[in-house]
Design a protein around this motif. Structure first.
Motif, PDB file in Angstrom:
ATOM      1  N   GLY A   1      14.530  -4.592 -11.129  1.00 47.69           N
ATOM      2  CA  GLY A   1      14.600  -4.333  -9.692  1.00 47.69           C
ATOM      3  C   GLY A   1      13.642  -3.253  -9.251  1.00 47.69           C
ATOM      4  O   GLY A   1      13.002  -3.355  -8.192  1.00 47.69           O
ATOM      5  N   GLY A   2      13.520  -2.186 -10.060  1.00 45.59           N
ATOM      6  CA  GLY A   2      12.594  -1.119  -9.707  1.00 45.59           C
ATOM      7  C   GLY A   2      11.155  -1.602  -9.650  1.00 45.59           C
ATOM      8  O   GLY A   2      10.387  -1.249  -8.740  1.00 45.59           O
ATOM      9  N   GLN A   3      10.763  -2.439 -10.609  1.00 54.05           N
ATOM     10  CA  GLN A   3       9.399  -2.966 -10.620  1.00 54.05           C
ATOM     11  C   GLN A   3       9.174  -3.931  -9.459  1.00 54.05           C
ATOM     12  O   GLN A   3       8.105  -3.938  -8.836  1.00 54.05           O
ATOM     13  N   MET A   4      10.181  -4.754  -9.170  1.00 56.77           N
ATOM     14  CA  MET A   4      10.076  -5.673  -8.041  1.00 56.77           C
ATOM     15  C   MET A   4       9.964  -4.916  -6.717  1.00 56.77           C
ATOM     16  O   MET A   4       9.222  -5.299  -5.809  1.00 56.77           O
ATOM     17  N   GLU A   5      10.718  -3.829  -6.621  1.00 59.04           N
ATOM     18  CA  GLU A   5      10.638  -3.018  -5.405  1.00 59.04           C
ATOM     19  C   GLU A   5       9.239  -2.420  -5.247  1.00 59.04           C
ATOM     20  O   GLU A   5       8.679  -2.394  -4.147  1.00 59.04           O
ATOM     21  N   GLN A   6       8.662  -1.948  -6.348  1.00 60.68           N
ATOM     22  CA  GLN A   6       7.317  -1.379  -6.276  1.00 60.68           C
ATOM     23  C   GLN A   6       6.295  -2.429  -5.868  1.00 60.68           C
ATOM     24  O   GLN A   6       5.376  -2.155  -5.088  1.00 60.68           O
ATOM     25  N   GLU A   7       6.449  -3.652  -6.391  1.00 61.10           N
ATOM     26  CA  GLU A   7       5.534  -4.736  -6.009  1.00 61.10           C
ATOM     27  C   GLU A   7       5.642  -5.019  -4.519  1.00 61.10           C
ATOM     28  O   GLU A   7       4.634  -5.238  -3.845  1.00 61.10           O
ATOM     29  N   TYR A   8       6.869  -5.008  -3.989  1.00 58.36           N
ATOM     30  CA  TYR A   8       7.054  -5.241  -2.555  1.00 58.36           C
ATOM     31  C   TYR A   8       6.427  -4.122  -1.740  1.00 58.36           C
ATOM     32  O   TYR A   8       5.749  -4.369  -0.733  1.00 58.36           O
ATOM     33  N   ARG A   9       6.628  -2.875  -2.168  1.00 57.90           N
ATOM     34  CA  ARG A   9       6.052  -1.752  -1.452  1.00 57.90           C
ATOM     35  C   ARG A   9       4.522  -1.844  -1.414  1.00 57.90           C
ATOM     36  O   ARG A   9       3.899  -1.581  -0.385  1.00 57.90           O
ATOM     37  N   ASP A  10       3.934  -2.236  -2.541  1.00 55.70           N
ATOM     38  CA  ASP A  10       2.477  -2.388  -2.561  1.00 55.70           C
ATOM     39  C   ASP A  10       2.034  -3.494  -1.615  1.00 55.70           C
ATOM     40  O   ASP A  10       1.009  -3.377  -0.930  1.00 55.70           O
ATOM     41  N   ALA A  11       2.817  -4.586  -1.559  1.00 48.90           N
ATOM     42  CA  ALA A  11       2.439  -5.725  -0.737  1.00 48.90           C
ATOM     43  C   ALA A  11       2.495  -5.412   0.756  1.00 48.90           C
ATOM     44  O   ALA A  11       1.685  -5.922   1.535  1.00 48.90           O
ATOM     45  N   VAL A  12       3.453  -4.565   1.167  1.00 48.00           N
ATOM     46  CA  VAL A  12       3.611  -4.265   2.599  1.00 48.00           C
ATOM     47  C   VAL A  12       3.136  -2.860   2.945  1.00 48.00           C
ATOM     48  O   VAL A  12       3.346  -2.391   4.059  1.00 48.00           O
ATOM     49  N   ALA A  13       2.499  -2.192   1.969  1.00 46.46           N
ATOM     50  CA  ALA A  13       1.971  -0.838   2.183  1.00 46.46           C
ATOM     51  C   ALA A  13       3.058   0.130   2.635  1.00 46.46           C
ATOM     52  O   ALA A  13       2.861   0.929   3.570  1.00 46.46           O
ATOM     53  N   ALA A  14       4.199   0.080   1.971  1.00 44.59           N
ATOM     54  CA  ALA A  14       5.301   1.012   2.259  1.00 44.59           C
ATOM     55  C   ALA A  14       5.485   1.871   1.011  1.00 44.59           C
ATOM     56  O   ALA A  14       6.349   1.610   0.179  1.00 44.59           O
TER      57      ALA A  14
END
Length: 316
Positions: A192-205
């Protein structure tokens, strides 16, 4: 803790009754009479499911409040609980009437798409600290032979799914369910932590905590990536509600319902990291015979009020 019971194996009910009774005994003090009453409730509800229910049987024991809650699911029709002792001429209802005398709460509810759940609050009280160390289950679902490819062997998806299920079961058998749950929770937290980081990178958050709508989008994104069909049905400041009609673990999850902790840990962990604390309620579960999953993620202060939920807090 969750179990799948094979309707053709009546002996498994007696084994499970002994497991649950031993668990309650280990985690209560000076309550011998109450333990006996709880064992009677467990025995009667399991017998009722075998004698009068239909289809597969699932059992869940949740102990997040002072008293444990036992749930027995099957695919039979719901019924009305007896309000008074059945007469000698009545062929059924006596066991449930006895249960109602010993249980502080007894209820029957029809499941939305068929089947029922019988829920009883058992008459024992736990100490402040609880260790979930129930004995291991014996179910070990492997890929069905029908999943074999025409050219031979099993596909990658079947193999990896079986690998996860079997690893979880092996840990339970060798080290106990508490170790298995901790392992599943840790794996889910890492993923989950890695998936969250991927999402943050994708949406620049990159810095600020995710808003509830962003948390929901992140969770849908990661589940879709592994074949889940989760949809968001509600987003508020207090909670997120998701439904899902297709479990990534396939039909095998019905024989290994403890794998639902993977979803709970991923969802609850990501939510807690962004709002401080969360609680996850698995209201409907494909693993328990429901046609879909319905997952509620309670956010922040609302998490403390959630009943029968897995609770998560942000790491220091």
């Amino acid at each position: 803790m969750d179990w799948f019971l094979d309707r053709q194996d009546r002996a498994s009910a007696s084994l499970l009754r002994r497991e649950i009774t031993a668990f309650l005994t280990r985690h209560t003090v000076d309550q011998a009479e109450e333990i006996d009453d709880a064992a009677l409730i467990v025995a009667e509800l399991l017998a009722n499911a075998y004698d009068h229910g239909q289809g597969d049987i699932w059992v869940s024991l949740q102990w997040t409040e002072a008293r444990p809650v036992l749930e027995v699911h099957d695919m039979g029709a719901a019924f009305t609980l007896p309000r008074e002792a059945p007469s000698a001429e009545q062929s059924r209802g006596r066991g449930l009437w006895i249960v109602s005398r010993f249980s502080s709460e007894l209820a029957v509810a029809a499941k939305r798409a068929g089947g029922k759940v019988v829920r009883s609050v058992l008459p024992v009280v736990r100490p402040l600290e609880l260790t979930l160390d129930l004995p291991a289950r014996r179910v070990s679902p492997l890929p069905a032979l029908s999943e074999a490819r025409p050219e031979g062997g099993f596909g990658r998806e079947s193999f990896l799914r079986a690998l996860v299920v079997q690893l979880s079961t092996a840990i339970e058998q060798q080290q106990g369910p508490e170790a298995a749950q901790r392992a599943i929770a840790q794996v889910a937290a890492d993923i989950g932590g890695q998936m969250e980081q991927e999402y943050r990178d994708a949406v620049a958050a990159h810095e600020a905590p995710l808003e509830p709508a962003q948390i929901a989008e992140c969770l849908i994104r990661l589940k879709a990536a592994i074949g889940g069909t989760f949809e968001v049905v509600e987003v508020t400041e207090d909670r997120l509600v998701f439904v899902n009609s297709d479990c990534p673990f396939g039909a095998a999850v019905r024989q290994s319902p403890s794998l639902c902790r993977m979803t709970s840990s991923v969802f609850g962990g990501i939510a807690a990291r962004n709002v401080g604390s969360s609680a996850v309620t698995l209201e409907e579960r494909i693993a328990m015979g429901d046609p879909q999953c319905r997952v509620v993620v309670h956010l922040g202060a609302a998490a403390a009020k959630a009943e029968r939920a897995h609770r998560y807090s942000a790491a220091p």
